[in-house]
Write a protein that holds these residues in place. Structure first.
Motif, PDB file in Angstrom:
ATOM      1  N   GLY B  16       0.796  -1.215   0.000  1.00 53.06           N
ATOM      2  CA  GLY B  16       0.000   0.000   0.000  1.00 53.06           C
ATOM      3  C   GLY B  16       0.828   1.264   0.000  1.00 53.06           C
ATOM      4  N   ASP B  17       2.092   1.147   0.447  1.00 57.78           N
ATOM      5  CA  ASP B  17       2.980   2.325   0.429  1.00 57.78           C
ATOM      6  C   ASP B  17       3.547   2.530  -0.972  1.00 57.78           C
ATOM      7  N   SER B  18       4.274   3.645  -1.130  1.00 61.38           N
ATOM      8  CA  SER B  18       4.914   3.948  -2.409  1.00 61.38           C
ATOM      9  C   SER B  18       6.377   3.524  -2.400  1.00 61.38           C
ATOM     10  N   ALA B  19       6.884   3.231  -3.591  1.00 61.38           N
ATOM     11  CA  ALA B  19       8.300   2.888  -3.767  1.00 61.38           C
ATOM     12  C   ALA B  19       8.893   3.817  -4.809  1.00 61.38           C
ATOM     13  N   VAL B  20      10.095   4.277  -4.544  1.00 61.24           N
ATOM     14  CA  VAL B  20      10.785   5.162  -5.487  1.00 61.24           C
ATOM     15  C   VAL B  20      12.199   4.639  -5.734  1.00 61.24           C
ATOM     16  N   ILE B  21      12.543   4.515  -6.989  1.00 63.60           N
ATOM     17  CA  ILE B  21      13.891   4.087  -7.384  1.00 63.60           C
ATOM     18  C   ILE B  21      14.488   5.194  -8.248  1.00 63.60           C
ATOM     19  N   LYS B  22      15.751   5.517  -7.968  1.00 65.23           N
ATOM     20  CA  LYS B  22      16.380   6.639  -8.675  1.00 65.23           C
ATOM     21  C   LYS B  22      17.588   6.172  -9.477  1.00 65.23           C
ATOM     22  N   CYS B  23      17.754   6.774 -10.642  1.00 61.25           N
ATOM     23  CA  CYS B  23      18.901   6.480 -11.492  1.00 61.25           C
ATOM     24  C   CYS B  23      19.531   7.760 -12.012  1.00 61.25           C
ATOM     25  N   THR B  24      20.832   7.727 -12.161  1.00 59.10           N
ATOM     26  CA  THR B  24      21.536   8.834 -12.804  1.00 59.10           C
ATOM     27  C   THR B  24      22.288   8.292 -14.006  1.00 59.10           C
ATOM     28  N   LYS B  68      16.462  16.156 -17.274  1.00 58.56           N
ATOM     29  CA  LYS B  68      17.594  16.113 -18.192  1.00 58.56           C
ATOM     30  C   LYS B  68      18.738  17.000 -17.726  1.00 58.56           C
ATOM     31  N   THR B  69      18.405  18.083 -17.080  1.00 62.36           N
ATOM     32  CA  THR B  69      19.445  18.997 -16.609  1.00 62.36           C
ATOM     33  C   THR B  69      20.329  18.311 -15.581  1.00 62.36           C
ATOM     34  N   ALA B  70      19.679  17.625 -14.644  1.00 59.11           N
ATOM     35  CA  ALA B  70      20.420  16.946 -13.588  1.00 59.11           C
ATOM     36  C   ALA B  70      20.852  15.551 -14.001  1.00 59.11           C
ATOM     37  N   LYS B  71      20.386  15.085 -15.144  1.00 57.44           N
ATOM     38  CA  LYS B  71      20.682  13.746 -15.653  1.00 57.44           C
ATOM     39  C   LYS B  71      20.284  12.669 -14.657  1.00 57.44           C
ATOM     40  N   HIS B  72      19.030  12.758 -14.214  1.00 55.12           N
ATOM     41  CA  HIS B  72      18.522  11.660 -13.411  1.00 55.12           C
ATOM     42  C   HIS B  72      17.055  11.411 -13.722  1.00 55.12           C
ATOM     43  N   PHE B  73      16.652  10.181 -13.498  1.00 56.27           N
ATOM     44  CA  PHE B  73      15.275   9.773 -13.735  1.00 56.27           C
ATOM     45  C   PHE B  73      14.865   8.784 -12.650  1.00 56.27           C
ATOM     46  N   SER B  74      13.581   8.753 -12.378  1.00 55.18           N
ATOM     47  CA  SER B  74      13.084   7.979 -11.246  1.00 55.18           C
ATOM     48  C   SER B  74      11.833   7.192 -11.624  1.00 55.18           C
ATOM     49  N   LEU B  75      11.674   6.065 -10.952  1.00 50.29           N
ATOM     50  CA  LEU B  75      10.475   5.230 -11.091  1.00 50.29           C
ATOM     51  C   LEU B  75       9.687   5.330  -9.798  1.00 50.29           C
ATOM     52  N   HIS B  76       8.397   5.569  -9.927  1.00 48.36           N
ATOM     53  CA  HIS B  76       7.524   5.672  -8.757  1.00 48.36           C
ATOM     54  C   HIS B  76       6.430   4.619  -8.886  1.00 48.36           C
ATOM     55  N   ILE B  77       6.283   3.798  -7.857  1.00 49.18           N
ATOM     56  CA  ILE B  77       5.209   2.814  -7.816  1.00 49.18           C
ATOM     57  C   ILE B  77       4.324   3.173  -6.633  1.00 49.18           C
ATOM     58  N   THR B  78       3.064   3.454  -6.896  1.00 46.05           N
ATOM     59  CA  THR B  78       2.138   3.799  -5.813  1.00 46.05           C
ATOM     60  C   THR B  78       1.287   2.582  -5.450  1.00 46.05           C
ATOM     61  N   GLU B  79       0.744   2.625  -4.233  1.00 47.19           N
ATOM     62  CA  GLU B  79      -0.158   1.553  -3.751  1.00 47.19           C
ATOM     63  C   GLU B  79       0.437   0.176  -4.034  1.00 47.19           C
TER      64      GLU B  79
END
Lengths: 111, 111
Positions: B16-24, B68-79
């Motif tokens: 039920g919580d959210s998950a966040v994964i970050k990549c550069t 793009k400026t910071a060169k990072h992207f993230s995946l967010h999974i809710t619930e």
């Protein structure tokens, strides 16, 4: 739509023996890839074909690994002689455009 | 060449919580950023992707953001649900169009 087919699924060989993996990409996909995925790591590109030509093989250990895609469809990846560190999953993938679709992989254990 | 770093390596969340994964990523010419989900013993499967002309993309409980400026992207999974438990890989194309993968994030969703 049929996916990327690979065989065999599992193979156990002794070091210094040889092994070959086969891949049939998604119909119509001109680009074919072989990736090596060691347990706990992300896939690493070994070789990329565009039709039957090699686009990138910079990370292929050419002293022991070879790959071909003679008619621009199926591909084979060969390892000879195998080393213990070659134990991994060998993933074949194909694409038409940006999206890459993976096969189920061929699991290799070298003992 | 492209270097993709992914964090965290493991992520445990309550259902039920959210998950966040970050990549550069390092190559400013990168323009395609897919995310793959890999269940144990299965092939990596594309779950969402984003191109450099878009800042955010959402598909049901999954969203991806790109800076793009910071060169990072993230995946967010809710619930999050137990079936979200898997290894997630981010990837980025380098200036040669080759896909470079991150090392993966093991996500565990506990009931």
């Amino acid at each position: 739509e049929a996916g990327v087919a690979q065989s065999p699924r599992y193979k156990i060989i002794e070091k210094r023996q040889s092994v070959a993996f086969w891949c049939n990409p998604i119909s119509g996909h001109a680009t074919l890839y072989w990736y090596q995925q060691i347990l706990g790591q992300g896939p690493k590109l070994l070789i990329q074909f565009q039709n039957n030509g090699v686009v990138d093989d910079s990370q292929l250990p050419k002293d022991r690994f070879s790959a071909e895609r003679l008619k621009g469809v199926d591909s084979t990846l060969k390892i000879q002689p195998a080393k213990l560190e070659d134990s991994a999953v060998y993933l074949c993938a194909s694409s038409s455009g940006d999206t890459i679709y993976f096969g189920e992989g061929s699991w290799l254990t070298v003992v | 060449g492209e270097n993709v770093e992914q964090h965290p390596s493991t992520l445990s969340v309550q259902e039920g919580d959210s998950a966040v994964i970050k990549c550069t990523y390092s190559d400013s010419a990168s323009n395609y950023f897919p995310w793959y989900k890999q269940e144990l013993g299965k092939r990596p499967q594309l779950i969402i992707d984003i191109r450099s002309n878009v800042g955010e993309k959402k598909d049901q409980r999954i969203a991806v953001t790109l800076n793009k400026t910071a060169k990072h992207f993230s995946l967010h999974i809710t619930e999050t649900q137990p079936e979200d438990s898997a290894v997630y890989f981010c990837a980025a194309t380098d200036s040669w169009g080759k896909l470079q993968f991150g090392a993966g994030t093991q996500v565990v969703v506990t009931p």
